[in-house]
Design an enzyme around this catalytic site. Structure first.
Site, PDB file in Angstrom:
ATOM      1  CD  GLU A  67     -10.402 -20.019  30.826  1.00  0.00           C
ATOM      2  OE1 GLU A  67      -9.688 -20.031  31.833  1.00  0.00           O
ATOM      3  OE2 GLU A  67     -10.472 -20.959  30.027  1.00  0.00           O
ATOM      4  CB  SER A 102     -11.078 -19.482  34.524  1.00  0.00           C
ATOM      5  OG  SER A 102      -9.734 -19.211  34.259  1.00  0.00           O
ATOM      6  CE1 TYR A 162      -8.205 -15.976  37.498  1.00  0.00           C
ATOM      7  CE2 TYR A 162     -10.196 -17.176  36.910  1.00  0.00           C
ATOM      8  CZ  TYR A 162      -8.823 -17.116  37.021  1.00  0.00           C
ATOM      9  OH  TYR A 162      -8.069 -18.195  36.663  1.00  0.00           O
ATOM     10  NE  ARG A 192      -4.685 -23.993  40.216  1.00  0.00           N
ATOM     11  CZ  ARG A 192      -5.479 -23.349  39.355  1.00  0.00           C
ATOM     12  NH1 ARG A 192      -5.119 -22.188  38.851  1.00  0.00           N
ATOM     13  NH2 ARG A 192      -6.634 -23.876  38.988  1.00  0.00           N
ATOM     14  CG  ASP A 248      -6.661 -27.091  40.517  1.00  0.00           C
ATOM     15  OD1 ASP A 248      -5.569 -26.626  40.873  1.00  0.00           O
ATOM     16  OD2 ASP A 248      -7.477 -26.466  39.820  1.00  0.00           O
ATOM     17  CD  GLU A 257      -9.388 -27.849  36.427  1.00  0.00           C
ATOM     18  OE1 GLU A 257      -9.656 -27.945  35.223  1.00  0.00           O
ATOM     19  OE2 GLU A 257      -9.874 -26.962  37.157  1.00  0.00           O
ATOM     20  CG  ASN A 273      -5.918 -24.874  35.614  1.00  0.00           C
ATOM     21  OD1 ASN A 273      -6.741 -24.398  34.852  1.00  0.00           O
ATOM     22  ND2 ASN A 273      -6.256 -25.499  36.726  1.00  0.00           N
ATOM     23  N   GLY A 305      -3.645 -19.065  36.166  1.00  0.00           N
ATOM     24  CA  GLY A 305      -3.763 -17.627  36.335  1.00  0.00           C
ATOM     25  C   GLY A 305      -2.523 -17.023  36.971  1.00  0.00           C
TER      26      GLY A 305
END
Length: 370
Positions: A21, A196, A265, A304, A306, A320, A322, A326
């Site tokens: 990443e 990602s 992305y 974040r 999810d 998950e 993060n 991002g």
């Protein structure tokens, strides 16, 4: 000093890294550095190339354009040397100080940055830093351990199993049979320690499964195989230390088969719905689950979360967390906070404030039996 005579905070922004990443990290870091208020902060870029070499100077130019405009650097695991050090070569070989640092803002995605490794170095150096500590980072990064913690905490996850790459290479047919005995197609194969959506495959049959396991095994020694379902993909931004708060809920509707790396992305063609089309009760449930998951892994600063909403039965599942999400212009974490009423630059201010607050609290703890 700024124009009001106040000392500006020296913020070391670490980015790049030797994970899959790397490029995502560069994009996120450039967005962060552009948005940090120059009246409040002196920004010190700290880049890590794909070989793991730390750099200072015009790091962005070096990592994005191949310029020879940076110098080798390092951070020492020494509380008495809380600064960025330049590694000198040639006749002046040695270490010299580049800048003292007040706080670190890691913008490293994936292994060797988001997984607790850099956080361990920063703990040894006794530097405040944005985001989760060693434990929260490691658990958030490892999809298998995360799911185990969710289950132990009574939080819902989809059926899944863990496959070790070594076992897959030695006994592929046995592994396939084990998966097919527990899960039904389609399934997802995922590297346990990568973010990602790198290395993730949706597998509709045995041939796809073999290819997906090979792909995941090329990135990690441990593979998560997860049951697919007809779901809506929801995301919540969480902010805080011991008393975290959740943003409004967002929904991702990828135009590709699922929300993969390209959708996140590159293509910018996924539909991001903020706020998600949920009832108030559903929204409250999602935000509550997000905060519970955040606390369960001892996350801090930001994360974040999810989640998945099963269209068939209306159930929510944790997918998950993060811990360094991002921060590009199309990233959900800042978008969700902006929709909640916290603009990008103020969000960065709050994250730095939380980092310093957490560090000051830890400094009050006893460090010896005396």
């Amino acid at each position: 000093m700024n124009e009001n005579g106040k000392q500006k905070l020296r913020v070391g922004v670490i980015f790049g890294g030797r994970s899959g990443e790397h490029e995502v990290s560069l994009n996120s870091a450039q967005s962060v550095m552009r948005a940090l208020n120059p009246d409040k902060y002196d920004v010190i870029p700290i880049g890590i190339d794909k070989n793991g070499r730390w750099l200072t100077g015009d790091v962005v130019g070096t990592l994005t354009e191949g310029k020879n405009s940076s110098r080798p650097a390092t951070l020492l695991p020494d509380p008495q040397a809380t600064g960025l050090m330049q590694l000198n070569e040639g006749e002046n070989v040695g270490i010299t100080s580049v800048s003292q640092l007040d706080v670190i803002f890691p913008v490293l995605h994936g292994p060797y940055g988001e997984d607790g490794t850099v956080q361990g170095l920063l703990e040894l150096a006794n530097l405040p830093y944005v985001g989760a500590g060693v434990v929260g980072s490691a658990v958030g990064m490892d999809k298998a351990i995360f799911k185990q913690v969710m289950t132990a905490s009574g939080l819902p996850v989809l059926p899944w199993l863990l496959v070790r790459s070594s076992e897959w290479h030695k006994r592929p047919y046995k592994i396939i049979e084990q998966i097919e005995a527990i899960l039904v197609y389609p399934v997802f194969t995922k590297p346990a320690n990568l973010g990602s959506s790198v290395g993730i495959c949706k597998c509709n049959n045995r041939e796809d499964l073999q290819a997906g396991l090979d792909e995941a095994a090329s990135y990690d020694r441990r593979i998560v195989v997860e049951q697919s379902a007809n779901v809506r993909e929801l995301e919540v931004s969480v902010l805080g230390n011991d008393e975290p708060v959740a943003s409004v809920v967002g929904e991702v509707r990828p135009r590709r088969e699922f929300y993969d790396y390209v959708a996140k992305y590159v293509s910018d063609d996924s539909e991001l719905i903020i706020p998600a089309d949920l009832t108030q009760e559903q929204s409250d449930d999602v935000r509550r689950l997000a905060v519970q998951a955040y606390k369960a892994i001892d996350c801090a600063g930001l994360g974040r979360v999810d989640l998945l909403l099963d269209v068939a039965n209306g159930r929510f599942y944790l997918n998950e967390i993060n811990t360094i999400p991002g921060f590009t212009q199309i990233s959900m974490y800042p978008k969700l906070w902006e929709a909640t009423g916290l603009p990008y630059s103020q969000l960065l201010d709050k994250l730095i404030e939380l980092a310093i607050e957490r560090h000051e609290e830890k400094e009050q703890l006893k460090k010896s039996l005396e």
